[in-house]
Design an enzyme around this catalytic site. Sequence first.
Site, PDB file in Angstrom:
ATOM      1  N   HIS A   1       6.132 -38.404  38.193  1.00  0.00           N
ATOM      2  CA  HIS A   1       4.802 -39.011  38.079  1.00  0.00           C
ATOM      3  C   HIS A   1       4.789 -40.364  38.780  1.00  0.00           C
ATOM      4  O   HIS A   1       5.202 -41.357  38.191  1.00  0.00           O
ATOM      5  CB  HIS A   1       4.429 -39.187  36.604  1.00  0.00           C
ATOM      6  CG  HIS A   1       4.079 -37.898  35.935  1.00  0.00           C
ATOM      7  ND1 HIS A   1       2.814 -37.368  35.962  1.00  0.00           N
ATOM      8  CD2 HIS A   1       4.834 -37.012  35.257  1.00  0.00           C
ATOM      9  CE1 HIS A   1       2.797 -36.220  35.316  1.00  0.00           C
ATOM     10  NE2 HIS A   1       4.011 -35.966  34.878  1.00  0.00           N
TER      11      HIS A   1
ATOM     12  N   GLU B   1       2.407 -42.288  39.277  1.00  0.00           N
ATOM     13  CA  GLU B   1       1.521 -43.227  38.566  1.00  0.00           C
ATOM     14  C   GLU B   1       2.210 -43.870  37.367  1.00  0.00           C
ATOM     15  O   GLU B   1       1.707 -44.816  36.786  1.00  0.00           O
ATOM     16  CB  GLU B   1       0.226 -42.515  38.143  1.00  0.00           C
ATOM     17  CG  GLU B   1       0.335 -41.534  36.973  1.00  0.00           C
ATOM     18  CD  GLU B   1       0.828 -40.129  37.346  1.00  0.00           C
ATOM     19  OE1 GLU B   1       1.440 -39.966  38.429  1.00  0.00           O
ATOM     20  OE2 GLU B   1       0.613 -39.213  36.534  1.00  0.00           O
TER      21      GLU B   1
ATOM     22  N   CYS C   1       3.554 -33.169  39.664  1.00  0.00           N
ATOM     23  CA  CYS C   1       4.128 -32.477  38.498  1.00  0.00           C
ATOM     24  C   CYS C   1       3.671 -31.015  38.473  1.00  0.00           C
ATOM     25  O   CYS C   1       4.017 -30.257  39.365  1.00  0.00           O
ATOM     26  CB  CYS C   1       3.783 -33.232  37.218  1.00  0.00           C
ATOM     27  SG  CYS C   1       4.765 -32.711  35.808  1.00  0.00           S
TER      28      CYS C   1
END
Lengths: 253, 198
Positions: free
Chosen positions: B178, B180, B77
């Site tokens: 992202h 994650e 990001c």
Amino acid sequence: MLTKRIIACLDIKDGRTVKGTNFVDLKDAGDPVELASLYAHQGIDELVFLDITATNEKRKTLAELVDRVAQKINIPFTVGGGISSVEDVRMLLDHGADKISINTAAFNNPSLINELSRQFGSQCIVLAVDTKMHEDGENYVYLNGGRKSTEIKCLDWVREAMERGAGEVLLTSMDHDGTKQGFAKAITGLVTQHVSVPVIASGGGGKPEHFAEILNGLADAALAASVFHFGEINIPQLKSYLLDQNILVRQTH
Amino acid sequence: MKLAVIKYNAGNIRSLQYALERLGIDALVTDDAEEILGADRIIFPGVGEASTAMKFLKEKNLHEIILQATQPFLGICLGMQLMCTHSEENDTDCLGIFNQKIKLFKSIDPLIKVPQIGWNEICDLKSDLFNGVQSGSYCYFVHSYYAEVGSETIATTDYCSSFSSALHKNNFYGVQFHPEKSADVGHLILQNFLTIKG
């Protein structure tokens, strides 16, 4: 293309889900993490944990819960309920929340929004607004979980909050919440037209058709709670239905 | 495997740590040059604002340490954006690893919101980072600024126009989304990063 989002909301008290669920395969129906995992597996796009615990002491329980959720869940989640300070927000974000939602405290102290967006970025500040239509046909802001009315029009407050740095709006129509008769199309569409940040519609979603109506140009995301908890709407089926209606949603299976 | 996550003033990294834990990696979160450069993999996370982040990196001399990395390096990001030459966000000069400028989304349609928040497709996948990932898979994005498509682009996404959702040069990788927070797809991408060869 960016998809429309389907969001499930879990009400939390003392670290446990408040409303029951109909899921027979959950080992512990009151464990928010287990329920959240199930939804994530079914393809929910985001989760909202709304804490209705009042005392500060029990806030620690919330932080522990947020930590357990972040450990287990690999989709974004928002935490809201009673957040009133930079410290509250820092604690929740540090424990792994992606976003926080603010409601009454932001209305009573609008500069809180500026402060939070400066410190943590607009992207993690969700403005939650409860609204109800008055006799004059206008939607007004309600506070304290809908118990206190105000003289401020919904759209005016949302606009001000956006200018102060809120990154998303979670708009709950009290007239529609719990009715299962459909989302509030007029006010949601109005807010979507007039603000530049994403709008999440909440309250009234009872059937897949309702999600299709509101996501067709009136909102960026739709949130529901009990229809998911009680299995009245199955998330994969809802998504297939929306795709059939030409509403782009994320497919996971 | 030793994996260092660069510690600076950029938002919460708990979710990233947990995502790595799910892959069996106990990441070291550090701003120490030796620890960073001594790791087998480096992740440069980031949620926040570009100029503040660059200022912080310079104060800690992290901007120079990052350029010295020769092991697989992944910016996420804002991390990816800071690896480009310049960002329109507060007119910020960045690290210059990728030959790309970061621009603000300009939406002319009131229904296309800025920031982009949500799940969008990654397409034109051109890297081992995406082994086993199908073109059109959904990842989770939260951002107002983007990199255009160029020679270093290894994935594209459409929002307002087509932009770079991932970049690659030598040992350096960057993803705008992202991983994650991108469910099983993100898990696979992080897993690929752990096995990728330089």
